[in-house]
Every structure is written in C-alpha cells, then in structure tokens.
Design a protein around this motif. Sequence first.
Motif, PDB file in Angstrom:
ATOM      1  N   THR A 184      -8.600  -2.422  -4.442  1.00  0.00           N
ATOM      2  CA  THR A 184      -7.699  -3.520  -4.065  1.00  0.00           C
ATOM      3  C   THR A 184      -8.452  -4.608  -3.315  1.00  0.00           C
ATOM      4  O   THR A 184      -8.135  -5.805  -3.441  1.00  0.00           O
ATOM      5  CB  THR A 184      -6.555  -2.984  -3.183  1.00  0.00           C
ATOM      6  OG1 THR A 184      -5.825  -1.992  -3.914  1.00  0.00           O
ATOM      7  CG2 THR A 184      -5.606  -4.095  -2.770  1.00  0.00           C
ATOM      8  N   ASN A 189       2.026   4.780  -3.198  1.00  0.00           N
ATOM      9  CA  ASN A 189       1.302   5.928  -2.626  1.00  0.00           C
ATOM     10  C   ASN A 189       2.207   6.832  -1.792  1.00  0.00           C
ATOM     11  O   ASN A 189       1.809   7.336  -0.742  1.00  0.00           O
ATOM     12  CB  ASN A 189       0.126   5.424  -1.785  1.00  0.00           C
ATOM     13  CG  ASN A 189      -0.922   4.720  -2.612  1.00  0.00           C
ATOM     14  OD1 ASN A 189      -1.511   5.314  -3.509  1.00  0.00           O
ATOM     15  ND2 ASN A 189      -1.135   3.436  -2.350  1.00  0.00           N
ATOM     16  N   LYS A 222      -8.517   3.558  -4.152  1.00  0.00           N
ATOM     17  CA  LYS A 222      -7.540   2.515  -4.492  1.00  0.00           C
ATOM     18  C   LYS A 222      -7.605   1.366  -3.498  1.00  0.00           C
ATOM     19  O   LYS A 222      -7.520   0.182  -3.873  1.00  0.00           O
ATOM     20  CB  LYS A 222      -6.132   3.101  -4.522  1.00  0.00           C
ATOM     21  CG  LYS A 222      -5.847   4.026  -5.694  1.00  0.00           C
ATOM     22  CD  LYS A 222      -4.429   4.584  -5.614  1.00  0.00           C
ATOM     23  CE  LYS A 222      -4.152   5.551  -6.745  1.00  0.00           C
ATOM     24  NZ  LYS A 222      -2.783   6.139  -6.655  1.00  0.00           N
ATOM     25  N   GLY A 223      -7.748   1.700  -2.223  1.00  0.00           N
ATOM     26  CA  GLY A 223      -7.864   0.664  -1.207  1.00  0.00           C
ATOM     27  C   GLY A 223      -9.101  -0.186  -1.404  1.00  0.00           C
ATOM     28  O   GLY A 223      -9.059  -1.415  -1.272  1.00  0.00           O
ATOM     29  N   PRO A 253      -1.855  -3.250  -5.957  1.00  0.00           N
ATOM     30  CA  PRO A 253      -1.980  -1.785  -5.877  1.00  0.00           C
ATOM     31  C   PRO A 253      -1.233  -1.064  -7.005  1.00  0.00           C
ATOM     32  O   PRO A 253      -1.681  -0.025  -7.491  1.00  0.00           O
ATOM     33  CB  PRO A 253      -1.356  -1.459  -4.506  1.00  0.00           C
ATOM     34  CG  PRO A 253      -1.530  -2.689  -3.703  1.00  0.00           C
ATOM     35  CD  PRO A 253      -1.325  -3.821  -4.683  1.00  0.00           C
ATOM     36  N   ALA A 299      -7.101  -3.224   3.338  1.00  0.00           N
ATOM     37  CA  ALA A 299      -6.737  -2.298   2.264  1.00  0.00           C
ATOM     38  C   ALA A 299      -7.455  -0.950   2.398  1.00  0.00           C
ATOM     39  O   ALA A 299      -6.815   0.109   2.305  1.00  0.00           O
ATOM     40  CB  ALA A 299      -7.019  -2.933   0.899  1.00  0.00           C
ATOM     41  N   PHE A 333       0.835  -1.207   0.000  1.00  0.00           N
ATOM     42  CA  PHE A 333       0.000   0.000   0.000  1.00  0.00           C
ATOM     43  C   PHE A 333       0.867   1.254   0.000  1.00  0.00           C
ATOM     44  O   PHE A 333       0.560   2.235  -0.677  1.00  0.00           O
ATOM     45  CB  PHE A 333      -0.926   0.003   1.218  1.00  0.00           C
ATOM     46  CG  PHE A 333      -1.741  -1.239   1.379  1.00  0.00           C
ATOM     47  CD1 PHE A 333      -2.598  -1.662   0.373  1.00  0.00           C
ATOM     48  CD2 PHE A 333      -1.658  -1.999   2.534  1.00  0.00           C
ATOM     49  CE1 PHE A 333      -3.344  -2.815   0.516  1.00  0.00           C
ATOM     50  CE2 PHE A 333      -2.399  -3.153   2.695  1.00  0.00           C
ATOM     51  CZ  PHE A 333      -3.251  -3.570   1.678  1.00  0.00           C
ATOM     52  N   ASN A 392      -7.303  -8.115   3.086  1.00  0.00           N
ATOM     53  CA  ASN A 392      -7.380  -7.206   1.943  1.00  0.00           C
ATOM     54  C   ASN A 392      -8.742  -6.518   1.842  1.00  0.00           C
ATOM     55  O   ASN A 392      -8.825  -5.353   1.469  1.00  0.00           O
ATOM     56  CB  ASN A 392      -7.075  -7.979   0.657  1.00  0.00           C
ATOM     57  CG  ASN A 392      -5.641  -8.452   0.590  1.00  0.00           C
ATOM     58  OD1 ASN A 392      -4.730  -7.713   0.277  1.00  0.00           O
ATOM     59  ND2 ASN A 392      -5.431  -9.725   0.919  1.00  0.00           N
ATOM     60  N   GLY A 415      -5.689   2.607   3.177  1.00  0.00           N
ATOM     61  CA  GLY A 415      -5.943   3.789   2.355  1.00  0.00           C
ATOM     62  C   GLY A 415      -6.419   4.967   3.181  1.00  0.00           C
ATOM     63  O   GLY A 415      -5.978   6.108   2.978  1.00  0.00           O
TER      64      GLY A 415
END
Length: 460
Positions: free
Chosen positions: A306, A49, A302-303, A283, A166, A45, A162, A170
């Motif tokens: 994912t 980022n 994005k999280g 990611p 995730a 992650f 996840n 994020g």
Amino acid sequence: MTTTSFEESQSDVAKSAIKKVTTRLVPFVALMFFINYLDRSAISFAGPNGMEADLGLTAAQYGFSAGIFFVGYILLEVPSNMALHRFGARVWLARIMITWGIVAVLFTFVQSYTQLSWLRFALGIAEAGFFPGAILYLSLWVPSRYRARTLGFFYLAQPLTNVIGAPIAGWLMTHDGAFFGLEGWRFMFLGVGAPAVIVGLIAFFYLPDSPQQAKWLTDDERNWLTTALATEAATKEGAESEKESGHSLDALKAAFTNGRVWVLSLIYFGFIYGLYTLAFFLPTIIGDFQEQYDVKYGLVEKGLITAIPYVPAAIVLYLVSRHASKVGVKTIHIALPALTGAVSVPLALFAGSPQLTIACIAVTACSIFAALPNFWTVPTQFLTGAAAAAGIALINTWGNLAGFAAPYVTGWIRDANDGDMKLAMFVVGAAMLMSCLLMLALARSGRVETSDRVEVPVGH
C-alpha cells in the motif's frame, strides 16, 4: 548604507525568517496532518483485514461508513475555520486534535455497522476545520511568493502517511489478541488514535498564533514578516471591507459570491475524488490480487505494498513544489497532473499484473500530490482575512463532498458489478479530467494569476 547593501540585508533577513518558519512550524503542523490523515484513513486498513468480516459489512456499507465522515466534517467546516480566525490557531487546532483523538480511540470498541457509521460521522465533526485551518495558519506566516514551497513541505505529510503509516497499521494489526484480547484491527485503531490527543496537548503550548508572538524570530525577522504580510493583505479582496465594517460579514460575502472560489471548489472536488478512492480502496485492490493473480500477502506485506505508490508521490510532490517556487505557480503545475491522473487511474485495473497495477496507481498518486500544494496557492492570491478563511473552507467543503462520494459511489459500483472495480476507476478518471478542463478554462479566462519567480534555498 547603500541601496544595494540594504537590499542584500533585507534579502538575508527574509531568507532567515522563512527558514525559521519552515523548520520550526512546518514540520510540527505536518506531523499534525500526518496523524490527521492516518486517523481518517485507518478504516481503509481495518476494512479488508478483519473489520468487514467481524461487523458483517458489504462493500456499499463499508463505503458509506468511510464516506459519512465527510458529512460530519462539512457541517462544521466553515464555522470551525471562522472560529480559528477569531480565536487563533494555537487554541483551535489543539482543540480539534484532542477532540478527534478521543473519538478515534472509540473505534476500538465498535460492534456494528450502525455504531461504525455514527462514529465516522462524529470523527468528521471532531476534525472539522483542521485541514483548511492548517492551510490558513501557514498562509498567515509566509508571503505568497514563498508559499508553494512551504505548502509543499506541509503536504509531504499526506503521502508519507501512507509510506510510514500503512506499514505501522499493518504491524499493529499483527498483534491480534495481544492487548486485552483485542482483535488486530481494533488494536490498530487504538494505536493510531492515542497520538492525536498527545500531540494536540503539545500543540496548545508550542504553536504561536502569529509572527508577533514568535520568540524565536529576531526583531528584524519579525518586522520583515509582519510588513510583508500586511502589505500583501492590503491588496487582496476582503481586506478593505473588513477594515470598513469592523466585522467579517462583507468578507464572507466576498468569498461566497466569488466565481473563482466556486470553480476552484469543483477543481478540488475532482482531485479529492481521486485521492480518497485510492486511500479507501487501495488496500481492497491489493487484497483482490490474491484471487486475481494467485498470490498471498501477510498484513505487514499488504501495508508495505500500500505504501509503494506514495514513495514516488512524495518525491514528485517535493520536486514540483520546488520548481513552482522558483518559476511561480503556473497552470501547468495543476492542469497537467490532473490530465495524467485522469488517464492513469482507469488503466491500473487493465494492467494485467500486480506490479503494473501498482505502477499505474503510483502515477495517479504522483499526479494528485504534484498538483495539490500548488492548487492551494491560488485562493490566497486574491483572498485575505475572514474572506480567505471562508473561501478556503468552502473549497475544502467541496473536497469533503468528494471524500463522501468517492468511497460510497466506488463501493456501490463495486457491489453492482460483482466486485469489479473497472467502472469505478473510469468515474475517478472522469472526475480528474473535469479538474484539468476547469483549471485550463479558469486560466484562459484570466481570472487567476501566476506567482512571482523566487529562489528559495533547498533544505529549509
């Protein structure tokens, strides 16, 4: 008491004992696994980022830093699992968790590629033995005919890491500068590392080492579990040698010279190669969508994206484990998912849209997680005691070799092909195809058995 009523009584005791183990131990050990997997994959992650840019990392350097974790893990894998067998799960699993939590928090302050690599290496050393130790621990609480369901519940923690982890990662990364001026990715490392120390301390007081120490079992439940496990252990390889020698050297030899253990190690290598390619580069693949398809995603988005493949993966894991628990673990429960993953993973990067790419990756995730809990019932079919500890650790060591190879090789191939991931995904497909073929060959040779059919109530 008639024979029928006695058998019904025994059946009620068995169901009650397994239900208590499943509700009191499995969720807590699964929570430990959730935190474990989140901490080791947090770099995935952080990388795309802010961390890669702030530390000036290439794809190969990122892949090496992600993978070097497994080198440290491998060095202490077998010794750590043998220590758990000797000192007991309560002390050893708690020790592992507290140690890795302290190291995980230190990622908050990393300043260079060199520091990142050393910390990942140290994290691997700190975590060494946790996963095989957890598998062994749960195997010491449930007879083999109940094990597929139990390990299935335990393994749910990995895809759920996840699904839940995730988006949490994020969200933590959106707090850029909010905590003593820390960049968002640094704050994320702090936020996912600290819970390991807390839960590790709780584990020391919460986990009993064996059914004999479980005060929440009745005398009948305790006696049934103890008798069932002892009867089963007496029939496995390594049990007789341990009784005769009084130590585990002969049992260790039984594990390390067993051809089935080595074949299972290679099968596991293929699955874990696929798992960690997805874990560390999904990611990045999602980040590439912005350039490929002219879309824009925030950190929380994005999280969430994912997490998408792991929602059906968790459902499929549960359903396949439930089926395997009822009919017995068959070759198809391991080989078919491997074949499905081998086909679906390279197709992901030819899908032509973000939606189809994620759909193909979801099929791959479902394949991996459908197979893994059932795979881990196989070595405990023929190994026990120190031989089981050593055998499980050896198999997991090969998985950790895949954990090192997958991100490093994937990053190297990506750099060599100007950022293109297609060839790297074909390598993943080949690794999973190897797992399929080896499992079929092992089954054809008659060197593994299927579990007995057993009905286990849903909702334990």
